[in-house]
Design a protein around this motif. Sequence first.
Motif, mmCIF file in Angstrom:
data_model
loop_
_atom_site.group_PDB
_atom_site.id
_atom_site.type_symbol
_atom_site.label_atom_id
_atom_site.label_comp_id
_atom_site.label_asym_id
_atom_site.label_seq_id
_atom_site.Cartn_x
_atom_site.Cartn_y
_atom_site.Cartn_z
ATOM 1 N N SER A 1 -0.021 -1.477 4.876
ATOM 2 C CA SER A 1 -0.663 -2.565 5.384
ATOM 3 C C SER A 1 0.406 -3.745 5.408
ATOM 4 C CB SER A 1 -2.113 -2.943 4.714
ATOM 5 O OG SER A 1 -1.623 -3.212 3.322
ATOM 6 N N ASP A 2 1.440 -3.856 4.719
ATOM 7 C CA ASP A 2 2.094 -5.076 4.700
ATOM 8 C C ASP A 2 3.374 -5.025 5.954
ATOM 9 O OD1 ASP A 2 3.622 -3.028 3.476
ATOM 10 O OD2 ASP A 2 4.414 -4.362 1.928
ATOM 11 N N LEU A 3 3.492 -3.498 6.353
ATOM 12 C CA LEU A 3 4.648 -3.476 7.511
ATOM 13 C C LEU A 3 3.927 -3.586 8.740
ATOM 14 C CD1 LEU A 3 7.296 -2.009 7.861
ATOM 15 C CD2 LEU A 3 6.239 0.136 8.004
ATOM 16 N N ILE A 4 4.906 -4.402 9.745
ATOM 17 C CA ILE A 4 4.413 -4.664 10.950
ATOM 18 C C ILE A 4 4.040 -3.544 11.885
ATOM 19 C CG2 ILE A 4 5.523 -7.032 11.033
ATOM 20 C CD1 ILE A 4 7.720 -5.657 12.727
ATOM 21 N N SER A 5 3.191 -3.469 12.832
ATOM 22 C CA SER A 5 2.675 -2.297 13.863
ATOM 23 C C SER A 5 3.944 -2.362 14.753
ATOM 24 C CB SER A 5 1.583 -2.623 14.455
ATOM 25 O OG SER A 5 1.639 -3.972 15.039
ATOM 26 N N GLY A 6 4.752 -3.397 15.046
ATOM 27 C CA GLY A 6 5.498 -3.484 16.299
ATOM 28 C C GLY A 6 4.808 -3.991 17.489
ATOM 29 N N GLY A 7 5.493 -4.427 18.368
ATOM 30 C CA GLY A 7 4.738 -5.214 19.715
ATOM 31 C C GLY A 7 5.725 -4.747 20.779
ATOM 32 N N ASP B 1 0.693 -1.242 -0.107
ATOM 33 C CA ASP B 1 0.015 0.013 -0.020
ATOM 34 C C ASP B 1 0.876 1.235 0.081
ATOM 35 O OD1 ASP B 1 -2.626 -1.051 2.089
ATOM 36 O OD2 ASP B 1 -2.303 -1.631 0.256
ATOM 37 N N VAL B 2 0.438 2.304 -0.521
ATOM 38 C CA VAL B 2 1.022 3.722 -0.305
ATOM 39 C C VAL B 2 1.078 4.071 1.006
ATOM 40 C CG1 VAL B 2 0.952 6.045 -1.090
ATOM 41 C CG2 VAL B 2 0.198 4.176 -2.855
ATOM 42 N N ALA B 3 2.504 3.979 1.617
ATOM 43 C CA ALA B 3 2.742 4.551 2.818
ATOM 44 C C ALA B 3 2.035 6.150 3.260
ATOM 45 C CB ALA B 3 4.144 4.500 3.022
#
Length: 468
Positions: free
Chosen positions: A150-156, A3-5
């Motif tokens: 949408s393909d980048l992790i959100s982190g946790g 997706d476009v960032a």
Amino acid sequence: MADVAHGPSIGPSVAEILASHASGTGCPTKTAARVADAIAARGDDGTWLSTVPREQLLGAAEEIEKRPGARTLPLYGVPFGVKDSIDVEGVATTLACPDYAYIATATAPVVQRLLDAGALYVGKTNLDQFATGLNGARTPYTIPRSVYGSDLISGGSSSGSALAVALGQVPFAVATDTAGSGRVPAALNGVVGFKPSRGLISTVGLVPACKSLDCISLMAGSIDDVDRVFDVVVGRDDRDAWSRDRGVGYRGAPIRVGLPPPEDLEFFGDAVMRDAHMSFRAQVSRTCTVVDVPLEPFLAAGSLLYQGPWVAERLVEFGDFLAAQPDSIHPVVRSILQGGRKYTAVETFAALQQLADLKASVARLWQSMDVLVLPTIGTTFTVDEVLEAPIDCNTMLGHYTHFGNLLDLLGVAIPLGTTPDGRPYSAMLLGAAQTDDTVLQLAAKLLDEPRAPSYSTSIDPVAAEEHV
């Protein structure tokens, strides 16, 4: 990227919400409606695990408006989210594990302080199961994605808390940070992640991951929002064995910034992220007093966290559940917990002695610097990459964060923008325990935020007078 960032869409700040409520152009019920609508519009995107139903949220806002002296409350009608490892009375605490869930019978002090200050509880945010992981993908619920694509992790593990702020749904959220859980998702979503000195915010009512290391942290859109919330939640709690006082405020002296040699920094082959960080370092060198600092003792301490006996501490809380219901636990989390069984008492004491030596080495470094500046993360990953290599990716994500609580440091992750290929990059500012105000002062300077020096009651008045 698929997706476009686009990055974060930070909503009204705490100060802006308070000004709106004070002037009458807004009110807590209008703010509550806006929040409910914003969450509903997103649907199930993995940010929230539970939210207060709309009518109940509006009712809670109305109750805040009816309190005597409500408009003088420091967080009058300001909405917030809570990581779902922290108790709120009458609400399920799940730790992203449905079979572990229970209904809390009391509210954690950190949340109660916010409620007493007039803040509006919105709901529970998603996390890596049992707060074990830095990627956000270790959940049986919808996997959250970074606001940068949408393909980048959100982190946790505090994935939902970071997203709730980055999406503009709430101005701040309560999170936790044992090994970087409050800093890594902040870095991946373009918000501020503040892990204060351990013990300044009570951990009573938090389901522990590693109780000797756990720390309540805050997500926000600015340092000013962090300051306002931190002033409310900070405070000694004798029920918390690690509780302690806040420490002295920033005294106005030049802040000495430690920078490790460039060759000591690791970006895991990510040249774009390296270039972004080196450009930021050049800016720091132009505007701050800089000292050279070796990184080795910090990294050596970090290696002890998951390659040493501290992983066994997670079994204190989750060992019985692991033995009784192993299939209820996410496979990666289960393997990490099971790995804690192999450590002996001799290995534990050897690691404690090694850590003591490293703490002494690091303590000497603080004599010549006030704040250590590092990347928050060395590179980013997609969800598919994390699912393919969950342990290796997690280790890389925690390269600069794992040692923080082991060495009794505080940390602030600050957003610095995007790389040329549209990914977020972030710097992490670290300080010795109880120097929180000095680190926040530098964070505000680097973000070009105005911030008046803050002086706590524990300052030596004679020393303070020297800087007037």
